[in-house]
Design an enzyme around this catalytic site. Structure first.
Site, PDB file in Angstrom:
ATOM      1  N   LYS A 105       0.856  -1.198   0.000  1.00  0.00           N
ATOM      2  CA  LYS A 105       0.000   0.000   0.000  1.00  0.00           C
ATOM      3  C   LYS A 105       0.878   1.229   0.000  1.00  0.00           C
ATOM      4  O   LYS A 105       2.002   1.199   0.514  1.00  0.00           O
ATOM      5  CB  LYS A 105      -0.879   0.021   1.263  1.00  0.00           C
ATOM      6  CG  LYS A 105      -2.059   0.955   1.146  1.00  0.00           C
ATOM      7  CD  LYS A 105      -3.147   0.316   0.310  1.00  0.00           C
ATOM      8  CE  LYS A 105      -4.431   1.084   0.331  1.00  0.00           C
ATOM      9  NZ  LYS A 105      -5.546   0.214  -0.070  1.00  0.00           N
ATOM     10  N   ALA A 221     -16.639   3.821  -4.009  1.00  0.00           N
ATOM     11  CA  ALA A 221     -17.277   2.590  -3.500  1.00  0.00           C
ATOM     12  C   ALA A 221     -18.681   2.875  -2.965  1.00  0.00           C
ATOM     13  O   ALA A 221     -19.637   2.160  -3.281  1.00  0.00           O
ATOM     14  CB  ALA A 221     -16.405   1.961  -2.419  1.00  0.00           C
ATOM     15  N   GLY A 222     -18.813   3.926  -2.158  1.00  0.00           N
ATOM     16  CA  GLY A 222     -20.104   4.245  -1.531  1.00  0.00           C
ATOM     17  C   GLY A 222     -21.176   4.577  -2.553  1.00  0.00           C
ATOM     18  O   GLY A 222     -22.309   4.081  -2.481  1.00  0.00           O
TER      19      GLY A 222
HETATM   20  N1  GLU Z   1      -7.265   0.365  -3.164  1.00  0.00           N
HETATM   21  C1  GLU Z   1      -8.099  -0.758  -3.449  1.00  0.00           C
HETATM   22  C2  GLU Z   1      -8.157  -1.681  -2.252  1.00  0.00           C
HETATM   23  O1  GLU Z   1      -7.932  -1.268  -1.136  1.00  0.00           O
HETATM   24  C3  GLU Z   1      -7.705  -1.469  -4.740  1.00  0.00           C
HETATM   25  C4  GLU Z   1      -6.333  -2.069  -4.759  1.00  0.00           C
HETATM   26  C5  GLU Z   1      -5.896  -2.579  -6.123  1.00  0.00           C
HETATM   27  O2  GLU Z   1      -6.699  -2.622  -7.029  1.00  0.00           O
HETATM   28  O3  GLU Z   1      -4.722  -2.937  -6.213  1.00  0.00           O
HETATM   29  O4  GLU Z   1      -8.515  -2.822  -2.374  1.00  0.00           O
END
Ligand code: GLU
Length: 415
Positions: A105, A221-222
């Site tokens: 992340k 998302a929401g």
């Molecule tokens: N940020 C999104 C998550 O927390 C997507 C991560 C991605 O597609 O690599 O799942």
């Protein structure tokens, strides 16, 4: 004990689930530590000529199952403990849906709402310059998260391709469709959440058309889950964004709410709805509660007032472990984040496969593949939870831990 340290919370979840795993405890221990933590400073010349220095992180949690994978968020509250937690959750999430990625992340401490588009572009490029050697299509693949979007991903692809002197779309997913992004990626998180929710309701014999829903968070998302559940016939009774919370017991039309938000910057003061306190959203008399914003939204203080019987975690880490215990005692069923929101990274995987194979799929193909993966993950987790008499969160973590530990064992621990 600080209930808000997201990494401590992630470790608690890992520990409580590992009781249900048969794999070697020593291997589970490895998962308590990210493999690499990268911290960078990004000097940025603002449009007024002044220099501001920003801090960014990339945490690579585990790559036993494949290259690191995970989004990048731009938020003033980003901190290292949070990014570590989010990276661990990414490893779990990719293993839950059984796609060949590890977890990572990224985050930059910044309030992008205070920056111009030009400044955000240069901040994004500066961040990529600083982490360049650690990322790549077979090393670590980025994606959108809070306050980053398809445009941000296009800049990431461009900057990485520019430095590497090679066209490299597969270093990042969630790109615009015009730049080799996948069809269906923009709605994938919500779509995956809908598939698991509908499947869950089937197991309980519940009809979605008779259920009411409250949603905290009205970003990608929401908004999309509101729209999809509204289309399924559910009643959306409350929506919160970062500035306000609206309620209407006869139902809110998500498309109209988004139109209003785009015009006024928030859903606050939307006609034909009443304004309530955000805190009151959690204690509403509704059937399904969907936290779709940030971590720790539901803690030991508001958990006891929750009346909904089902929580679909579209955000990452929205329920603290303390709240989890309170909700378990109250008989509230939680569909955990690492399952509920894993549709996003699943379609990211499809995008990566399409980029590498140079072969592009129709929306129908993407949607069918997503549904198949989400239902398989849900059923595996549901069966495991029934067998072991544990929660869906414990089952999801246990299955993920087992898969990662097996991959680690096969590769050799010191590799
Ligand atoms: N940020 C999104 C998550 O927390 C997507 C991560 C991605 O597609 O690599 O799942």
């Amino acid at each position: 004990m600080d209930e808000t340290n997201a990494f401590d919370n992630a470790i608690k979840q890992l520990e409580s689930a590992s009781k249900f795993c048969t794999c070697d405890r020593n291997l589970v221990e490895i998962l308590k530590y990210p493999q690499k933590i990268i911290e960078v400073t990004i000097p940025l010349q603002m449009d007024n000529g002044k220099i501001k220095v920003f801090t960014g992180y990339r945490v690579q949690h585990n790559n036993a199952r494949g290259p690191y994978k995970g989004g990048v968020r731009f938020h003033p509250a980003v901190n290292l403990e949070e990014v570590k937690a989010l990276s661990l959750w990414m490893s779990m999430k990719c293993a839950v849906v059984n796609i060949p990625f590890g977890g990572a992340k990224g985050g930059v401490i910044v309030d992008p709402k205070k920056l111009t588009a030009h400044e955000i572009e240069h901040l994004t490029r500066g961040y990529i310059d600083k982490i360049f050697e650690f990322i790549g299509p077979m090393k670590d693949i980025l994606a959108p998260d809070v306050n980053t979007n398809a445009q941000t991903m296009a800049w990431i692809m461009d900057e990485y391709s520019h430095i590497s002197r090679e066209h490299s779309p597969a270093v990042v997913t969630g790109k615009p469709v015009d730049n080799e992004g996948s069809l269906g990626r923009d709605t994938a998180t919500a779509m995956g959440g809908k598939y698991v929710l509908v499947e869950y309701l089937k197991t309980k014999g519940l009809d979605i058309q008779l259920l009411s829903v409250a949603i905290q968070g009205f970003g990608n998302a929401g908004y999309n889950i509101a729209k999809l559940l509204h289309e399924e016939g559910a009643l959306i009774v409350a929506i919160a964004d970062s500035k306000g919370t609206i309620y209407n017991e006869t139902g809110i039309d998500p498309t109209a709410a988004m139109k209003f938000k785009l015009k006024h910057g928030s859903i606050k003061n939307m006609p034909e709805s009443i304004e309530i306190k955000t805190e009151d959203l959690f204690s509403l008399n509704c059937d399904i509660l969907i936290p779709a914003a940030l971590e720790n939204a539901i803690d030991h203080k508001n958990a006891k007032n929750i009346k909904a019987k089902i929580i679909l975690e579209l955000a990452n880490g929205p329920v603290t472990p303390e709240a989890d215990l309170i909700l378990k005692d109250k008989g509230v069923n939680i569909i955990p984040d690492i399952l509920a929101n894993s549709g996003g990274v699943t379609v990211s995987y499809f995008e990566w496969v399409q980029n590498l194979s140079r072969d592009y799929w129709t929306l129908e193909v993407v949607d069918n593949k997503l549904k198949e993966i989400m239902l398989k993950a849900f059923n595996d987790i549901h069966d495991f939870a029934n067998l072991k008499k544990c929660t869906l969160r414990e089952a999801a973590f246990a299955l993920a831990i087992t898969r990662i530990c097996l991959a680690t064992k096969n590769r050799g621990i010191l590799s």
